[in-house]
Motif scaffolding. Structure first.
Motif, PDB file in Angstrom:
ATOM      1  N   VAL A 127       0.819  -1.210   0.000  1.00 23.09           N
ATOM      2  CA  VAL A 127       0.000   0.000   0.000  1.00 23.09           C
ATOM      3  C   VAL A 127       0.856   1.264   0.000  1.00 23.09           C
ATOM      4  O   VAL A 127       0.355   2.370   0.204  1.00 23.09           O
ATOM      5  CB  VAL A 127      -0.993   0.017   1.184  1.00 23.09           C
ATOM      6  CG1 VAL A 127      -1.941  -1.173   1.104  1.00 23.09           C
ATOM      7  CG2 VAL A 127      -0.281   0.069   2.524  1.00 23.09           C
ATOM      8  N   GLY A 128       2.169   1.104  -0.228  1.00 22.88           N
ATOM      9  CA  GLY A 128       3.057   2.242  -0.374  1.00 22.88           C
ATOM     10  C   GLY A 128       3.426   2.937   0.926  1.00 22.88           C
ATOM     11  O   GLY A 128       3.785   4.125   0.924  1.00 22.88           O
ATOM     12  N   LEU A 129       3.399   2.201   2.051  1.00 21.97           N
ATOM     13  CA  LEU A 129       3.663   2.836   3.338  1.00 21.97           C
ATOM     14  C   LEU A 129       4.703   2.099   4.178  1.00 21.97           C
ATOM     15  O   LEU A 129       4.711   2.218   5.404  1.00 21.97           O
ATOM     16  CB  LEU A 129       2.356   2.964   4.137  1.00 21.97           C
ATOM     17  CG  LEU A 129       1.342   3.972   3.599  1.00 21.97           C
ATOM     18  CD1 LEU A 129       0.045   3.893   4.389  1.00 21.97           C
ATOM     19  CD2 LEU A 129       1.917   5.390   3.650  1.00 21.97           C
ATOM     20  N   GLN A 146      -6.202   4.923   6.338  1.00 24.40           N
ATOM     21  CA  GLN A 146      -7.078   3.977   5.647  1.00 24.40           C
ATOM     22  C   GLN A 146      -6.269   2.958   4.871  1.00 24.40           C
ATOM     23  O   GLN A 146      -6.661   1.784   4.782  1.00 24.40           O
ATOM     24  CB  GLN A 146      -8.053   4.721   4.730  1.00 24.40           C
ATOM     25  CG  GLN A 146      -9.198   3.849   4.221  1.00 24.40           C
ATOM     26  CD  GLN A 146     -10.041   3.250   5.322  1.00 24.40           C
ATOM     27  OE1 GLN A 146      -9.604   2.331   6.030  1.00 24.40           O
ATOM     28  NE2 GLN A 146     -11.241   3.786   5.496  1.00 24.40           N
ATOM     29  N   ARG A 147      -5.153   3.380   4.309  1.00 25.89           N
ATOM     30  CA  ARG A 147      -4.287   2.425   3.609  1.00 25.89           C
ATOM     31  C   ARG A 147      -3.687   1.405   4.582  1.00 25.89           C
ATOM     32  O   ARG A 147      -3.521   0.227   4.228  1.00 25.89           O
ATOM     33  CB  ARG A 147      -3.192   3.177   2.851  1.00 25.89           C
ATOM     34  CG  ARG A 147      -3.725   3.866   1.594  1.00 25.89           C
ATOM     35  CD  ARG A 147      -2.906   5.074   1.191  1.00 25.89           C
ATOM     36  NE  ARG A 147      -1.544   4.740   0.818  1.00 25.89           N
ATOM     37  CZ  ARG A 147      -0.575   5.648   0.626  1.00 25.89           C
ATOM     38  NH1 ARG A 147      -0.849   6.939   0.786  1.00 25.89           N
ATOM     39  NH2 ARG A 147       0.628   5.276   0.281  1.00 25.89           N
ATOM     40  N   ILE A 148      -3.412   1.824   5.824  1.00 26.13           N
ATOM     41  CA  ILE A 148      -2.976   0.871   6.848  1.00 26.13           C
ATOM     42  C   ILE A 148      -4.100  -0.123   7.131  1.00 26.13           C
ATOM     43  O   ILE A 148      -3.872  -1.329   7.274  1.00 26.13           O
ATOM     44  CB  ILE A 148      -2.592   1.605   8.158  1.00 26.13           C
ATOM     45  CG1 ILE A 148      -1.411   2.561   7.941  1.00 26.13           C
ATOM     46  CG2 ILE A 148      -2.259   0.589   9.258  1.00 26.13           C
ATOM     47  CD1 ILE A 148      -0.141   1.926   7.491  1.00 26.13           C
ATOM     48  N   LEU A 170     -12.762  10.866   4.439  1.00 27.22           N
ATOM     49  CA  LEU A 170     -11.526  11.492   3.983  1.00 27.22           C
ATOM     50  C   LEU A 170     -11.779  12.863   3.368  1.00 27.22           C
ATOM     51  O   LEU A 170     -12.823  13.097   2.755  1.00 27.22           O
ATOM     52  CB  LEU A 170     -10.842  10.602   2.933  1.00 27.22           C
ATOM     53  CG  LEU A 170     -10.424   9.208   3.385  1.00 27.22           C
ATOM     54  CD1 LEU A 170      -9.858   8.434   2.209  1.00 27.22           C
ATOM     55  CD2 LEU A 170      -9.416   9.266   4.530  1.00 27.22           C
ATOM     56  N   ASP A 171     -10.796  13.745   3.522  1.00 29.64           N
ATOM     57  CA  ASP A 171     -10.825  14.995   2.779  1.00 29.64           C
ATOM     58  C   ASP A 171     -10.767  14.668   1.287  1.00 29.64           C
ATOM     59  O   ASP A 171     -10.126  13.683   0.879  1.00 29.64           O
ATOM     60  CB  ASP A 171      -9.625  15.861   3.156  1.00 29.64           C
ATOM     61  CG  ASP A 171      -9.717  16.376   4.584  1.00 29.64           C
ATOM     62  OD1 ASP A 171     -10.837  16.485   5.099  1.00 29.64           O
ATOM     63  OD2 ASP A 171      -8.655  16.641   5.184  1.00 29.64           O
ATOM     64  N   PRO A 172     -11.409  15.482   0.450  1.00 30.13           N
ATOM     65  CA  PRO A 172     -11.480  15.165  -0.980  1.00 30.13           C
ATOM     66  C   PRO A 172     -10.129  14.887  -1.635  1.00 30.13           C
ATOM     67  O   PRO A 172     -10.031  14.000  -2.496  1.00 30.13           O
ATOM     68  CB  PRO A 172     -12.144  16.417  -1.568  1.00 30.13           C
ATOM     69  CG  PRO A 172     -12.981  16.947  -0.463  1.00 30.13           C
ATOM     70  CD  PRO A 172     -12.200  16.678   0.800  1.00 30.13           C
ATOM     71  N   GLU A 173      -9.079  15.615  -1.227  1.00 31.22           N
ATOM     72  CA  GLU A 173      -7.788  15.419  -1.882  1.00 31.22           C
ATOM     73  C   GLU A 173      -7.128  14.096  -1.510  1.00 31.22           C
ATOM     74  O   GLU A 173      -6.150  13.683  -2.141  1.00 31.22           O
ATOM     75  CB  GLU A 173      -6.832  16.583  -1.562  1.00 31.22           C
ATOM     76  CG  GLU A 173      -6.415  16.698  -0.104  1.00 31.22           C
ATOM     77  CD  GLU A 173      -7.331  17.611   0.688  1.00 31.22           C
ATOM     78  OE1 GLU A 173      -6.874  18.105   1.737  1.00 31.22           O
ATOM     79  OE2 GLU A 173      -8.484  17.834   0.277  1.00 31.22           O
ATOM     80  N   GLU A 177      -5.963   8.633  -3.434  1.00 27.16           N
ATOM     81  CA  GLU A 177      -4.892   7.708  -3.060  1.00 27.16           C
ATOM     82  C   GLU A 177      -5.455   6.397  -2.516  1.00 27.16           C
ATOM     83  O   GLU A 177      -4.889   5.326  -2.752  1.00 27.16           O
ATOM     84  CB  GLU A 177      -3.952   8.346  -2.028  1.00 27.16           C
ATOM     85  CG  GLU A 177      -4.530   8.579  -0.656  1.00 27.16           C
ATOM     86  CD  GLU A 177      -3.538   9.214   0.306  1.00 27.16           C
ATOM     87  OE1 GLU A 177      -3.167   8.534   1.271  1.00 27.16           O
ATOM     88  OE2 GLU A 177      -3.148  10.374   0.088  1.00 27.16           O
ATOM     89  N   VAL A 178      -6.580   6.469  -1.792  1.00 23.18           N
ATOM     90  CA  VAL A 178      -7.191   5.251  -1.267  1.00 23.18           C
ATOM     91  C   VAL A 178      -7.862   4.465  -2.392  1.00 23.18           C
ATOM     92  O   VAL A 178      -7.746   3.236  -2.462  1.00 23.18           O
ATOM     93  CB  VAL A 178      -8.199   5.591  -0.148  1.00 23.18           C
ATOM     94  CG1 VAL A 178      -8.970   4.344   0.279  1.00 23.18           C
ATOM     95  CG2 VAL A 178      -7.460   6.189   1.042  1.00 23.18           C
ATOM     96  N   LEU A 179      -8.540   5.158  -3.300  1.00 22.59           N
ATOM     97  CA  LEU A 179      -9.153   4.467  -4.434  1.00 22.59           C
ATOM     98  C   LEU A 179      -8.103   3.789  -5.309  1.00 22.59           C
ATOM     99  O   LEU A 179      -8.333   2.706  -5.847  1.00 22.59           O
ATOM    100  CB  LEU A 179      -9.973   5.451  -5.269  1.00 22.59           C
ATOM    101  CG  LEU A 179     -11.231   6.017  -4.604  1.00 22.59           C
ATOM    102  CD1 LEU A 179     -11.902   7.024  -5.532  1.00 22.59           C
ATOM    103  CD2 LEU A 179     -12.203   4.925  -4.217  1.00 22.59           C
TER     104      LEU A 179
END
Length: 251
Positions: A127-129, A146-148, A170-173, A177-179
């Motif tokens: 998940v890139g973390l 959320q990615r965690i 989540l904030d719109p911005e 990244e989650v999608l």
């Protein structure tokens, strides 16, 4: 395969699910759409008994459970084969990103600490973390948290992953990244995904099947092209006319 047979659920006098019956094929990505209060989250949470339905049957492959008579062993069995990604992340605030993932692996899956750590690092990287393994939730953005949560679900290697409106807090911005991670999961993971969401773009691009619910019933279901482009029911058309123009994400 997940099959619902005549699922009913009421909270007091409010009947939230009014006899839901449907089948979700193994390995598919099914998106459940519907307005607030339609029963979609309650249906999702009934799969693993986070909400116990009042009556009906839930079938997960070889598990066949009558919800009225479900035993602790039945509930444990279905929870062993499912994982949930929550709307509000549900991370342990006093544990690092790595520890949030290893906790379930050592307690539920009975892996050694070394095995759990190796697996957790693998899915953090997915998940890139991986570089945030020692960070605590308060040090992470909502999207990272959320990615965690997604990495934690993946690490359990479930047959079914349930996503309960994973971008709605989540904030719109941060939604994109989650999608993006969810799209990658859908492409790479050999699991059945059931996603409650308002993200029409995700449903269009990723789903194999869309279920549209309203007032505790399934109004319409079918492939994305059919439901999003050629809905048959007036209620589906009304819902999509409100959401599709400003909820689409190109990912």
């Amino acid at each position: 395969m997940i099959e619902f047979r005549d699922i009913h659920k009421a909270f007091g006098r409010n009947e939230v699910l009014k006899g839901i019956s449907c089948t979700i094929p193994t390995g598919s990505v099914t998106v459940i759409l519907g307005p607030s209060g339609s029963g979609k989250t309650t249906l999702l949470r009934s799969v693993n008994f986070l909400e116990k339905a009042d009556r009906g049957e839930i079938i997960l492959d070889d598990l066949h459970i009558n919800v009225e008579t479900a035993s602790k062993a039945d509930i444990h069995a279905i929870r062993q084969r499912t994982a949930m990604v929550f709307q509000m992340y549900n991370l342990f605030k006093n544990k690092t990103a790595l520890q949030n993932i290893t906790e379930g692996l050592t307690v539920v899956k009975k892996l050694s600490k070394a095995q759990a750590r190796e697996k957790a690092i693998h899915y953090l990287d997915k998940v890139g973390l991986a570089h945030k393994s020692d960070a605590y939730p308060h040090e992470l953005s909502g999207g990272q948290q959320q990615r965690i949560g997604i990495a934690r679900a993946l690490a359990l290697n479930p047959d079914v992953i349930l996503f309960d409106e994973p971008t709605s807090s989540l904030d719109p911005e941060l939604v994109g990244e989650v999608l993006e991670v969810m799209k990658k999961v859908a492409q790479e993971v050999n699991a059945t995904l059931v996603v409650v969401t308002h993200e029409i773009g995700f449903a269009r691009d990723v789903a194999d099947n869309i279920i549209f619910m309203d007032s505790g019933v399934i109004v319409e279901q079918g492939p994305p092209m059919e439901i999003l482009s050629r809905p048959q029911k007036e209620r589906t058309k009304q819902f999509l006319s409100r959401y599709i123009s400003f909820t689409e994400y190109n990912i």
